[in-house]
Write a protein that holds these residues in place. Structure first.
Motif, PDB file in Angstrom:
ATOM      1  N   GLU A 143     120.529 -39.577  14.276  1.00 20.81           N
ATOM      2  CA  GLU A 143     120.736 -40.545  15.355  1.00 20.81           C
ATOM      3  C   GLU A 143     119.444 -40.783  16.131  1.00 20.81           C
ATOM      4  O   GLU A 143     119.116 -41.925  16.472  1.00 20.81           O
ATOM      5  N   LEU A 144     118.697 -39.721  16.398  1.00 15.74           N
ATOM      6  CA  LEU A 144     117.421 -39.870  17.087  1.00 15.74           C
ATOM      7  C   LEU A 144     116.454 -40.696  16.244  1.00 15.74           C
ATOM      8  O   LEU A 144     115.759 -41.567  16.766  1.00 15.74           O
ATOM      9  N   LEU A 145     116.433 -40.445  14.942  1.00 16.29           N
ATOM     10  CA  LEU A 145     115.561 -41.214  14.051  1.00 16.29           C
ATOM     11  C   LEU A 145     115.941 -42.692  14.067  1.00 16.29           C
ATOM     12  O   LEU A 145     115.065 -43.563  14.126  1.00 16.29           O
ATOM     13  N   ARG A 146     117.218 -42.973  14.055  1.00 16.57           N
ATOM     14  CA  ARG A 146     117.701 -44.358  14.117  1.00 16.57           C
ATOM     15  C   ARG A 146     117.241 -45.020  15.432  1.00 16.57           C
ATOM     16  O   ARG A 146     116.739 -46.145  15.427  1.00 16.57           O
ATOM     17  N   GLU A 147     117.378 -44.312  16.538  1.00 16.05           N
ATOM     18  CA  GLU A 147     117.012 -44.862  17.848  1.00 16.05           C
ATOM     19  C   GLU A 147     115.509 -45.038  18.019  1.00 16.05           C
ATOM     20  O   GLU A 147     115.065 -45.931  18.745  1.00 16.05           O
ATOM     21  N   GLN A 148     114.729 -44.177  17.384  1.00 14.27           N
ATOM     22  CA  GLN A 148     113.282 -44.171  17.597  1.00 14.27           C
ATOM     23  C   GLN A 148     112.493 -44.854  16.481  1.00 14.27           C
ATOM     24  O   GLN A 148     111.270 -44.889  16.526  1.00 14.27           O
ATOM     25  N   ALA A 149     113.151 -45.372  15.457  1.00 17.45           N
ATOM     26  CA  ALA A 149     112.478 -45.897  14.265  1.00 17.45           C
ATOM     27  C   ALA A 149     111.467 -47.002  14.569  1.00 17.45           C
ATOM     28  O   ALA A 149     110.514 -47.191  13.809  1.00 17.45           O
ATOM     29  N   HIS A 150     111.624 -47.704  15.668  1.00 16.64           N
ATOM     30  CA  HIS A 150     110.701 -48.779  16.019  1.00 16.64           C
ATOM     31  C   HIS A 150     109.384 -48.249  16.596  1.00 16.64           C
ATOM     32  O   HIS A 150     108.419 -48.983  16.714  1.00 16.64           O
ATOM     33  N   ARG A 151     109.345 -46.956  16.919  1.00 19.57           N
ATOM     34  CA  ARG A 151     108.163 -46.359  17.539  1.00 19.57           C
ATOM     35  C   ARG A 151     107.210 -45.796  16.483  1.00 19.57           C
ATOM     36  O   ARG A 151     107.534 -45.737  15.304  1.00 19.57           O
ATOM     37  N   SER A 152     106.059 -45.332  16.922  1.00 21.87           N
ATOM     38  CA  SER A 152     105.072 -44.750  16.006  1.00 21.87           C
ATOM     39  C   SER A 152     105.551 -43.383  15.519  1.00 21.87           C
ATOM     40  O   SER A 152     106.427 -42.754  16.128  1.00 21.87           O
ATOM     41  N   ALA A 153     104.947 -42.908  14.440  1.00 22.23           N
ATOM     42  CA  ALA A 153     105.295 -41.590  13.903  1.00 22.23           C
ATOM     43  C   ALA A 153     105.053 -40.505  14.949  1.00 22.23           C
ATOM     44  O   ALA A 153     105.893 -39.610  15.131  1.00 22.23           O
ATOM     45  N   ALA A 154     103.942 -40.578  15.657  1.00 21.97           N
ATOM     46  CA  ALA A 154     103.634 -39.576  16.689  1.00 21.97           C
ATOM     47  C   ALA A 154     104.685 -39.595  17.797  1.00 21.97           C
ATOM     48  O   ALA A 154     105.109 -38.533  18.280  1.00 21.97           O
ATOM     49  N   ASP A 155     105.114 -40.777  18.192  1.00 24.32           N
ATOM     50  CA  ASP A 155     106.138 -40.882  19.235  1.00 24.32           C
ATOM     51  C   ASP A 155     107.483 -40.321  18.754  1.00 24.32           C
ATOM     52  O   ASP A 155     108.221 -39.708  19.537  1.00 24.32           O
ATOM     53  N   ILE A 156     107.799 -40.512  17.474  1.00 30.85           N
ATOM     54  CA  ILE A 156     109.049 -39.976  16.931  1.00 30.85           C
ATOM     55  C   ILE A 156     109.000 -38.451  16.921  1.00 30.85           C
ATOM     56  O   ILE A 156     109.977 -37.790  17.290  1.00 30.85           O
ATOM     57  N   VAL A 157     107.860 -37.887  16.527  1.00 29.43           N
ATOM     58  CA  VAL A 157     107.701 -36.423  16.553  1.00 29.43           C
ATOM     59  C   VAL A 157     107.894 -35.899  17.964  1.00 29.43           C
ATOM     60  O   VAL A 157     108.620 -34.921  18.191  1.00 29.43           O
ATOM     61  N   THR A 158     107.268 -36.539  18.940  1.00 27.83           N
ATOM     62  CA  THR A 158     107.393 -36.118  20.334  1.00 27.83           C
ATOM     63  C   THR A 158     108.843 -36.201  20.795  1.00 27.83           C
ATOM     64  O   THR A 158     109.364 -35.265  21.409  1.00 27.83           O
ATOM     65  N   ALA A 159     109.509 -37.303  20.489  1.00 24.48           N
ATOM     66  CA  ALA A 159     110.908 -37.468  20.902  1.00 24.48           C
ATOM     67  C   ALA A 159     111.794 -36.398  20.272  1.00 24.48           C
ATOM     68  O   ALA A 159     112.687 -35.845  20.937  1.00 24.48           O
ATOM     69  N   LEU A 160     111.546 -36.070  19.003  1.00 26.55           N
ATOM     70  CA  LEU A 160     112.356 -35.061  18.324  1.00 26.55           C
ATOM     71  C   LEU A 160     112.123 -33.674  18.904  1.00 26.55           C
ATOM     72  O   LEU A 160     113.080 -32.941  19.174  1.00 26.55           O
ATOM     73  N   THR A 161     110.882 -33.302  19.122  1.00 23.04           N
ATOM     74  CA  THR A 161     110.616 -31.964  19.672  1.00 23.04           C
ATOM     75  C   THR A 161     111.157 -31.844  21.095  1.00 23.04           C
ATOM     76  O   THR A 161     111.687 -30.795  21.462  1.00 23.04           O
ATOM     77  N   GLU A 162     111.058 -32.916  21.882  1.00 24.87           N
ATOM     78  CA  GLU A 162     111.635 -32.886  23.232  1.00 24.87           C
ATOM     79  C   GLU A 162     113.158 -32.781  23.159  1.00 24.87           C
ATOM     80  O   GLU A 162     113.775 -32.073  23.964  1.00 24.87           O
ATOM     81  N   HIS A 163     113.766 -33.471  22.209  1.00 25.50           N
ATOM     82  CA  HIS A 163     115.221 -33.419  22.047  1.00 25.50           C
ATOM     83  C   HIS A 163     115.675 -31.999  21.700  1.00 25.50           C
ATOM     84  O   HIS A 163     116.662 -31.496  22.259  1.00 25.50           O
TER      85      HIS A 163
END
Length: 187
Positions: A143-163
């Motif tokens: 679900e996080l990947l679906r929500e963040q897919a429009h962002r950069s790879a670095a931003d997705i990594v940050t969002a996942l680790t924060e989650h």
């Protein structure tokens, strides 16, 4: 993902990484490369008793093709935001260091295109636990990947680790959290 913790595990990982890079520089298909690295690593693993899981991925952007070898590691996840579809990049193969004579097989997939996201990670992500024992699981990661897919790879990594950190609460995770996110861009 190396069995064990601390400096011994880190040294094993670094030696396999170096061996993999050196062997890949000689050329050949992924299955042969991983098979050769396993043969060498198994010599060290016999002494230490350690093993290592690996997901080795090759990306051909111009040809739109993925090739991978899975050596006991969790499958990678491919998300296509154009079709809102997830694919699990599966494959056969035991962990490195378990059987020196073990061979590996490469899997392939065509149709790679701009905007897709590939996520590789260690089990410490989906097996992250709250103090109550509740595990995060792969559903929230998807679900996080679906929500963040429009962002950069670095931003997705940050969002996942924060989650993950928010999920487990204060303190440190019980297991290591290693994640690689690849955002496909037009070649």
């Amino acid at each position: 993902d190396v069995s064990g913790h601390g400096l011994p595990a880190a040294l094993l990982m670094a030696s396999v990484r170096a061996g993999l890079r050196q062997r890949a520089a000689l050329g050949g298909d992924l299955a042969t490369i991983v098979t050769d690295v396993n043969r060498q690593f198994s010599r060290d693993a016999e002494i230490s008793g350690n093993f290592m899981t690996l997901f080795c991925l090759s990306i051909d952007r111009s040809g739109g093709r993925l090739a991978w070898v899975r050596a006991g590691h969790d499958p990678a996840l491919l998300y296509d935001p154009h079709e809102d579809r997830f694919e699990t990049l599966k494959g056969e193969g035991m962990a490195l260091g378990v059987d020196a004579e073990g061979g590996y097989t490469a899997a392939t997939q065509d149709g790679l295109r701009d905007g897709q996201v590939i996520l590789l990670g260690t089990d410490g992500i989906w097996e992250a636990r709250r103090t109550t024992g509740e595990m995060l699981g792969k559903g929230p990661v998807r679900e996080l990947l679906r929500e963040q897919a429009h962002r950069s790879a670095a931003d997705i990594v940050t969002a996942l680790t924060e989650h993950v950190q928010t999920f487990i609460g204060p303190g440190r995770p019980e297991d290591d959290l290693t994640v690689v996110v690849v955002k496909v861009v037009a070649s």
